[in-house]
Enzyme design. Structure first.
Site, PDB file in Angstrom:
ATOM      1  N   GLY A  97      19.112  43.966   8.374  1.00  0.00           N
ATOM      2  CA  GLY A  97      19.600  42.886   7.508  1.00  0.00           C
ATOM      3  C   GLY A  97      20.397  43.387   6.320  1.00  0.00           C
ATOM      4  O   GLY A  97      21.218  42.647   5.777  1.00  0.00           O
ATOM      5  N   GLU A 123      23.790  43.813   7.564  1.00  0.00           N
ATOM      6  CA  GLU A 123      24.319  42.464   7.799  1.00  0.00           C
ATOM      7  C   GLU A 123      24.796  41.810   6.493  1.00  0.00           C
ATOM      8  O   GLU A 123      25.787  41.085   6.485  1.00  0.00           O
ATOM      9  CB  GLU A 123      23.251  41.612   8.504  1.00  0.00           C
ATOM     10  CG  GLU A 123      22.990  42.135   9.915  1.00  0.00           C
ATOM     11  CD  GLU A 123      21.792  41.477  10.581  1.00  0.00           C
ATOM     12  OE1 GLU A 123      20.666  41.632  10.080  1.00  0.00           O
ATOM     13  OE2 GLU A 123      21.996  40.789  11.589  1.00  0.00           O
ATOM     14  N   GLU A 152      17.197  47.215  14.835  1.00  0.00           N
ATOM     15  CA  GLU A 152      16.257  46.157  15.213  1.00  0.00           C
ATOM     16  C   GLU A 152      15.597  46.411  16.570  1.00  0.00           C
ATOM     17  O   GLU A 152      14.392  46.187  16.740  1.00  0.00           O
ATOM     18  CB  GLU A 152      16.961  44.790  15.227  1.00  0.00           C
ATOM     19  CG  GLU A 152      17.171  44.184  13.845  1.00  0.00           C
ATOM     20  CD  GLU A 152      18.451  44.630  13.151  1.00  0.00           C
ATOM     21  OE1 GLU A 152      19.064  45.617  13.594  1.00  0.00           O
ATOM     22  OE2 GLU A 152      18.830  43.989  12.157  1.00  0.00           O
ATOM     23  N   ALA A 190      15.648  43.602   6.745  1.00  0.00           N
ATOM     24  CA  ALA A 190      14.739  42.482   6.470  1.00  0.00           C
ATOM     25  C   ALA A 190      13.342  43.066   6.279  1.00  0.00           C
ATOM     26  O   ALA A 190      13.041  44.162   6.768  1.00  0.00           O
ATOM     27  CB  ALA A 190      14.768  41.511   7.632  1.00  0.00           C
TER      28      ALA A 190
HETATM   29  N1  CAA Z   1      10.750  46.188   5.157  1.00  0.00           N
HETATM   30  C1  CAA Z   1       9.678  46.321   4.365  1.00  0.00           C
HETATM   31  N2  CAA Z   1       9.413  47.435   3.646  1.00  0.00           N
HETATM   32  C2  CAA Z   1      10.289  48.451   3.752  1.00  0.00           C
HETATM   33  C3  CAA Z   1      11.430  48.383   4.577  1.00  0.00           C
HETATM   34  C4  CAA Z   1      11.650  47.173   5.289  1.00  0.00           C
HETATM   35  N3  CAA Z   1      12.736  46.987   6.058  1.00  0.00           N
HETATM   36  N4  CAA Z   1      12.085  49.559   4.489  1.00  0.00           N
HETATM   37  C5  CAA Z   1      11.379  50.325   3.647  1.00  0.00           C
HETATM   38  N5  CAA Z   1      10.306  49.672   3.199  1.00  0.00           N
HETATM   39  C6  CAA Z   1       9.259  50.152   2.291  1.00  0.00           C
HETATM   40  C7  CAA Z   1       8.324  51.130   2.976  1.00  0.00           C
HETATM   41  O1  CAA Z   1       7.342  50.419   3.709  1.00  0.00           O
HETATM   42  C8  CAA Z   1       7.784  51.880   1.794  1.00  0.00           C
HETATM   43  O2  CAA Z   1       6.802  51.091   1.160  1.00  0.00           O
HETATM   44  P1  CAA Z   1       5.328  51.711   0.856  1.00  0.00           P
HETATM   45  O3  CAA Z   1       5.615  52.831  -0.135  1.00  0.00           O
HETATM   46  O4  CAA Z   1       4.590  50.560   0.256  1.00  0.00           O
HETATM   47  O5  CAA Z   1       4.804  52.191   2.150  1.00  0.00           O
HETATM   48  C9  CAA Z   1       8.973  51.957   0.853  1.00  0.00           C
HETATM   49  O6  CAA Z   1       9.853  50.918   1.261  1.00  0.00           O
HETATM   50  C10 CAA Z   1       9.722  53.289   0.942  1.00  0.00           C
HETATM   51  O7  CAA Z   1      10.087  53.488   2.304  1.00  0.00           O
HETATM   52  P2  CAA Z   1       9.726  54.824   3.129  1.00  0.00           P
HETATM   53  O8  CAA Z   1       8.507  55.455   2.579  1.00  0.00           O
HETATM   54  O9  CAA Z   1       9.725  54.476   4.577  1.00  0.00           O
HETATM   55  O10 CAA Z   1      10.996  55.721   2.751  1.00  0.00           O
HETATM   56  P3  CAA Z   1      11.618  56.893   3.639  1.00  0.00           P
HETATM   57  O11 CAA Z   1      12.584  57.588   2.757  1.00  0.00           O
HETATM   58  O12 CAA Z   1      10.575  57.698   4.284  1.00  0.00           O
HETATM   59  O13 CAA Z   1      12.429  56.123   4.803  1.00  0.00           O
HETATM   60  C11 CAA Z   1      13.879  54.458   5.742  1.00  0.00           C
HETATM   61  C12 CAA Z   1      13.504  55.316   4.497  1.00  0.00           C
HETATM   62  C13 CAA Z   1      14.427  55.348   6.848  1.00  0.00           C
HETATM   63  C14 CAA Z   1      14.947  53.465   5.300  1.00  0.00           C
HETATM   64  C15 CAA Z   1      12.615  53.718   6.235  1.00  0.00           C
HETATM   65  O14 CAA Z   1      11.997  53.051   5.138  1.00  0.00           O
HETATM   66  C16 CAA Z   1      12.884  52.702   7.307  1.00  0.00           C
HETATM   67  O15 CAA Z   1      13.081  53.052   8.453  1.00  0.00           O
HETATM   68  N6  CAA Z   1      12.854  51.402   6.934  1.00  0.00           N
HETATM   69  C17 CAA Z   1      13.011  50.326   7.901  1.00  0.00           C
HETATM   70  C18 CAA Z   1      14.480  50.206   8.355  1.00  0.00           C
HETATM   71  C19 CAA Z   1      14.622  49.126   9.398  1.00  0.00           C
HETATM   72  O16 CAA Z   1      14.143  49.238  10.498  1.00  0.00           O
HETATM   73  N7  CAA Z   1      15.337  48.043   9.048  1.00  0.00           N
HETATM   74  C20 CAA Z   1      15.581  46.935   9.945  1.00  0.00           C
HETATM   75  C21 CAA Z   1      14.565  45.839   9.703  1.00  0.00           C
HETATM   76  S1  CAA Z   1      14.664  44.570  10.925  1.00  0.00           S
HETATM   77  C22 CAA Z   1      15.869  43.499  10.375  1.00  0.00           C
HETATM   78  O17 CAA Z   1      16.557  43.789   9.413  1.00  0.00           O
HETATM   79  C23 CAA Z   1      16.006  42.217  11.162  1.00  0.00           C
HETATM   80  C24 CAA Z   1      17.164  41.368  10.815  1.00  0.00           C
HETATM   81  O18 CAA Z   1      18.278  41.625  11.192  1.00  0.00           O
HETATM   82  C25 CAA Z   1      16.980  40.118  10.095  1.00  0.00           C
END
Ligand code: CAA
Length: 262
Positions: free
Chosen positions: A112, A115, A135, A67
């Site tokens: 998400g 999911e 999460e 998400a």
């Molecule tokens: N939400 C918003 N933006 C996201 C995102 C997310 N979940 N995942 C990645 N992005 C964005 C980053 O912010 C980045 O944008 P900017 O260039 O504008 O900064 C772009 O995508 C590229 O990402 P990274 O630079 O972080 O890429 P990376 O290769 O270094 O890392 C990754 C990749 C490990 C997937 C890392 O992006 C990451 O950890 N993302 C978050 C993963 C996460 O925690 N997901 C769970 C969210 S909570 C949820 O999903 C709740 C639910 O159940 C409803």
């Protein structure tokens, strides 16, 4: 019929549908708009005359990285409850589409994103795919069905371990825990494998597949007795279908069936 949304792309080739989550700059993260687009798509797509749907993420790096954290961080409890409820509605609609739905997991499937993949019938993946429900590492809990669907596939112990640690699971482990059926060197080969699988199932009656899918999905929530009642009702219902008569007749006439999906 092809149909584009702000955050999703849908196209049809032959009788296979392709749905792509299309926010590559955010690794296809799920915003409120993505959820609304997915609800609109799924309500519309249930009437599509396709033999299967392949769901994937734009680009090579991510299926969906979760998400949208940037959008979520300013939500209050009421908004978050609504966001979760809409996300759950989207997963339920996707889960109950009346044809095979394969998640082609081409990279990160986190939070998400995992999911969404769990709401598909099953997952095929690229070798670079990474899975997880991280999460808790953000102070959050899964909100689009992860606390409910993951355990049904990997078992309650493994689901708890994955949610408590939030750790990333690589492809070999994902296959060994039954989360993913098979994996492929790159996205092209992954999509080819999904197409191949749908082509194999499309030799059978899509009507029978759809009725069996409903029984499988509903049965997971029920006692064995209540699940078997659904199976009997499905079994009876199918006997009034064209495809049942055609399939059994073709067997007796030693020819291939000509199914109509009705
Ligand atoms: N939400 C918003 N933006 C996201 C995102 C997310 N979940 N995942 C990645 N992005 C964005 C980053 O912010 C980045 O944008 P900017 O260039 O504008 O900064 C772009 O995508 C590229 O990402 P990274 O630079 O972080 O890429 P990376 O290769 O270094 O890392 C990754 C990749 C490990 C997937 C890392 O992006 C990451 O950890 N993302 C978050 C993963 C996460 O925690 N997901 C769970 C969210 S909570 C949820 O999903 C709740 C639910 O159940 C409803």
């Amino acid at each position: 019929m092809n149909k584009n949304f702000e955050t999703l792309e849908y196209s049809v080739e032959g009788d296979i549908g392709y749905l792509t989550f299309n926010r590559p700059k955010a690794l296809n993260a799920i915003s409120a708009q993505v959820i609304e687009d997915l609800i609109e798509f799924s309500e519309w797509a249930k009437d599509e005359k396709i033999k299967g749907l392949i769901v994937t993420g734009s680009g090579e790096k991510a299926f969906i990285a979760g998400a949208d954290i940037k959008a979520m961080c300013s939500m209050d409890s009421k908004e978050a409850t609504e966001f979760s409820a809409r996300g759950q509605k989207a997963t339920l609609l996707l889960e109950n589409l009346p044809f095979p739905v394969i998640a082609a997991v081409n990279g990160f499937a986190l939070g998400g994103g995992l999911e969404m993949a769990l709401a598909c019938d099953f997952m095929l993946a690229s070798d670079n795919a990474v899975f997880g429900l991280p999460e808790a590492s953000l102070g959050l809990v899964p909100g689009f069905g992860g606390t409910q669907r993951l355990a049904k596939i990997v078992g309650i112990n493994r689901a708890k371990e994955l949610i408590y640690t939030g750790r990333m699971v690589k492809i070999e482990e994902a296959k060994s825990m039954g989360l993913v059926l098979s994996s492929y060197a790159d996205k092209t080969q992954l999509i080819e494998a999904c197409v191949d699988l749908i082509k194999k199932s499309s030799k059978n009656s899509i009507n029978a597949i759809s009725v069996a899918k409903t029984a499988l999905n509903k049965g997971l929530e029920l006692s064995i007795e209540d699940g078997l009642k659904i199976e009997s009702a499905s079994f009876g219902e199918i006997f009034s279908s064209y495809d049942m008569k055609e399939g059994t007749q073709a067997f007796m006439e030693k020819r291939k069936p000509n199914f109509k999906g009705e």
